[in-house]
Design a protein around this motif. Structure first.
Motif, PDB file in Angstrom:
ATOM      1  N   ALA A  38       0.842  -1.189   0.000  1.00 34.75           N
ATOM      2  CA  ALA A  38       0.000   0.000   0.000  1.00 34.75           C
ATOM      3  C   ALA A  38       0.878   1.239   0.000  1.00 34.75           C
ATOM      4  O   ALA A  38       1.895   1.306   0.666  1.00 34.75           O
ATOM      5  CB  ALA A  38      -0.897  -0.018   1.223  1.00 34.75           C
ATOM      6  N   ALA A  88      -1.684   7.221   1.703  1.00 38.34           N
ATOM      7  CA  ALA A  88      -2.920   7.856   1.241  1.00 38.34           C
ATOM      8  C   ALA A  88      -3.016   9.251   1.837  1.00 38.34           C
ATOM      9  O   ALA A  88      -2.659   9.480   2.982  1.00 38.34           O
ATOM     10  CB  ALA A  88      -4.123   7.017   1.680  1.00 38.34           C
ATOM     11  N   SER A 129      -1.306  -0.222  -6.749  1.00 39.23           N
ATOM     12  CA  SER A 129      -1.938   0.315  -5.544  1.00 39.23           C
ATOM     13  C   SER A 129      -3.251   1.024  -5.852  1.00 39.23           C
ATOM     14  O   SER A 129      -4.223   0.902  -5.106  1.00 39.23           O
ATOM     15  CB  SER A 129      -0.977   1.280  -4.851  1.00 39.23           C
ATOM     16  OG  SER A 129       0.141   0.576  -4.342  1.00 39.23           O
ATOM     17  N   VAL A 130      -3.290   1.769  -6.950  1.00 45.85           N
ATOM     18  CA  VAL A 130      -4.529   2.432  -7.345  1.00 45.85           C
ATOM     19  C   VAL A 130      -5.598   1.400  -7.683  1.00 45.85           C
ATOM     20  O   VAL A 130      -6.751   1.508  -7.246  1.00 45.85           O
ATOM     21  CB  VAL A 130      -4.288   3.386  -8.534  1.00 45.85           C
ATOM     22  CG1 VAL A 130      -5.616   3.835  -9.140  1.00 45.85           C
ATOM     23  CG2 VAL A 130      -3.475   4.595  -8.091  1.00 45.85           C
ATOM     24  N   ARG A 163      -5.880  -1.617  -6.657  1.00 45.36           N
ATOM     25  CA  ARG A 163      -6.360  -2.383  -5.501  1.00 45.36           C
ATOM     26  C   ARG A 163      -7.667  -1.780  -4.982  1.00 45.36           C
ATOM     27  O   ARG A 163      -8.471  -2.455  -4.351  1.00 45.36           O
ATOM     28  CB  ARG A 163      -5.318  -2.380  -4.382  1.00 45.36           C
ATOM     29  CG  ARG A 163      -4.164  -3.338  -4.595  1.00 45.36           C
ATOM     30  CD  ARG A 163      -3.145  -3.207  -3.477  1.00 45.36           C
ATOM     31  NE  ARG A 163      -3.733  -3.514  -2.180  1.00 45.36           N
ATOM     32  CZ  ARG A 163      -3.807  -4.744  -1.658  1.00 45.36           C
ATOM     33  NH1 ARG A 163      -3.341  -5.766  -2.357  1.00 45.36           N
ATOM     34  NH2 ARG A 163      -4.329  -4.941  -0.476  1.00 45.36           N
ATOM     35  N   ARG A 164      -7.887  -0.501  -5.262  1.00 46.48           N
ATOM     36  CA  ARG A 164      -9.102   0.176  -4.806  1.00 46.48           C
ATOM     37  C   ARG A 164     -10.233   0.111  -5.829  1.00 46.48           C
ATOM     38  O   ARG A 164     -11.317   0.626  -5.593  1.00 46.48           O
ATOM     39  CB  ARG A 164      -8.775   1.648  -4.496  1.00 46.48           C
ATOM     40  CG  ARG A 164      -7.821   1.810  -3.335  1.00 46.48           C
ATOM     41  CD  ARG A 164      -7.345   3.242  -3.183  1.00 46.48           C
ATOM     42  NE  ARG A 164      -6.532   3.381  -1.981  1.00 46.48           N
ATOM     43  CZ  ARG A 164      -7.009   3.813  -0.810  1.00 46.48           C
ATOM     44  NH1 ARG A 164      -8.279   4.134  -0.700  1.00 46.48           N
ATOM     45  NH2 ARG A 164      -6.210   3.919   0.229  1.00 46.48           N
ATOM     46  N   HIS A 165      -9.953  -0.499  -6.962  1.00 46.58           N
ATOM     47  CA  HIS A 165     -10.940  -0.600  -8.037  1.00 46.58           C
ATOM     48  C   HIS A 165     -11.613  -1.970  -7.978  1.00 46.58           C
ATOM     49  O   HIS A 165     -11.009  -2.988  -8.324  1.00 46.58           O
ATOM     50  CB  HIS A 165     -10.242  -0.419  -9.391  1.00 46.58           C
ATOM     51  CG  HIS A 165     -11.144  -0.628 -10.563  1.00 46.58           C
ATOM     52  ND1 HIS A 165     -12.232   0.167 -10.844  1.00 46.58           N
ATOM     53  CD2 HIS A 165     -11.120  -1.569 -11.544  1.00 46.58           C
ATOM     54  CE1 HIS A 165     -12.828  -0.252 -11.939  1.00 46.58           C
ATOM     55  NE2 HIS A 165     -12.179  -1.321 -12.385  1.00 46.58           N
ATOM     56  N   CYS A 202     -11.312  -7.034  -4.952  1.00 45.00           N
ATOM     57  CA  CYS A 202     -10.932  -5.692  -4.505  1.00 45.00           C
ATOM     58  C   CYS A 202      -9.983  -5.818  -3.320  1.00 45.00           C
ATOM     59  O   CYS A 202     -10.124  -6.737  -2.501  1.00 45.00           O
ATOM     60  CB  CYS A 202     -12.176  -4.892  -4.106  1.00 45.00           C
ATOM     61  SG  CYS A 202     -11.855  -3.158  -3.691  1.00 45.00           S
ATOM     62  N   GLN A 203      -9.009  -4.906  -3.231  1.00 41.57           N
ATOM     63  CA  GLN A 203      -8.045  -4.897  -2.134  1.00 41.57           C
ATOM     64  C   GLN A 203      -7.339  -6.243  -1.975  1.00 41.57           C
ATOM     65  O   GLN A 203      -7.062  -6.702  -0.863  1.00 41.57           O
ATOM     66  CB  GLN A 203      -8.735  -4.509  -0.814  1.00 41.57           C
ATOM     67  CG  GLN A 203      -9.267  -3.083  -0.800  1.00 41.57           C
ATOM     68  CD  GLN A 203      -8.151  -2.031  -0.684  1.00 41.57           C
ATOM     69  OE1 GLN A 203      -6.975  -2.353  -0.792  1.00 41.57           O
ATOM     70  NE2 GLN A 203      -8.530  -0.786  -0.485  1.00 41.57           N
TER      71      GLN A 203
END
Length: 199
Positions: free
Chosen positions: A27, A30, A51-52, A54-56, A190-191
């Protein structure tokens, strides 16, 4: 979730192709508030991209094809491209064990997984796994494509293009047959893990 591509590493950290391509990245910091956001701007890199994304949250699919043996991998890069003609696309890593077959295949199978199929998604994301051995249930479908059973929906598609994109290829294919009538709710990724859809 070959890196899809991105989803084959131990358990999906992937998105297709390199056995499922896309290992979860550490990570990155943020921003805590809008004012501090400018201090968190990072240069473009593979770690930033991972990393971006992982939030999608993305739907989970399995792509299959038939060569001397059936191949397949878990993909989270599946996209609807056009309705006329009906076309889809997905990414696959050229280092994926499935790529040599996908590079030559005239037709591929696209399977939309349900939230009850986390184990199936993990199997098709795991490097070195015998993905078509029991308990995987499958049969030969139209155009000789391996079709997984119990999925929410599936398509058999004719490959029309393979577009180079870094260490991946974007495969574009036209749907020629399918079944959208499976029961259940979609599986999400996700994540770095599989998730169920929440209302």
């Amino acid at each position: 979730m070959t890196a899809p591509s991105r989803l084959d590493a131990a358990l999906p950290a992937a998105r297709e192709g390199a056995e499922s391509s896309g290992v979860a990245a550490p990570a990155l910091p943020a921003a805590r508030d809008h004012a501090a956001a400018s201090d968190a701007v990072l240069p473009g890199s593979a770690d930033l991209l991972r990393s971006v994304f992982r939030r999608h949250a993305a739907g989970v699919a399995v792509i299959t094809a038939q060569g001397e043996r059936p191949v397949g991998f878990t993909a989270t890069s599946l996209t609807s491209v056009a309705a006329e003609p009906p076309m889809i696309s997905f990414g696959v890593g050229t280092g994926s064990s499935s790529w040599p077959v996908l590079e030559e295949a005239a037709h591929i199978g696209v399977h939309i997984l349900g939230e009850h199929q986390r184990d199936l998604a993990a199997t098709f994301a795991r490097s070195g796994a015998d993905r078509f051995a029991p308990p995987t249930r499958w049969h030969t479908g139209p155009e000789g494509v391996p079709l997984l059973e119990g999925v929410l929906a599936w398509l058999v598609c004719r490959v029309v293009a393979r577009v180079p994109a870094g260490d991946h290829r974007i495969v574009i294919a036209e749907a020629v047959s399918g079944d959208p009538t499976g029961d259940g709710r979609p599986l999400l990724y996700c994540q770095g893990r599989f998730n169920a859809l929440r209302d």
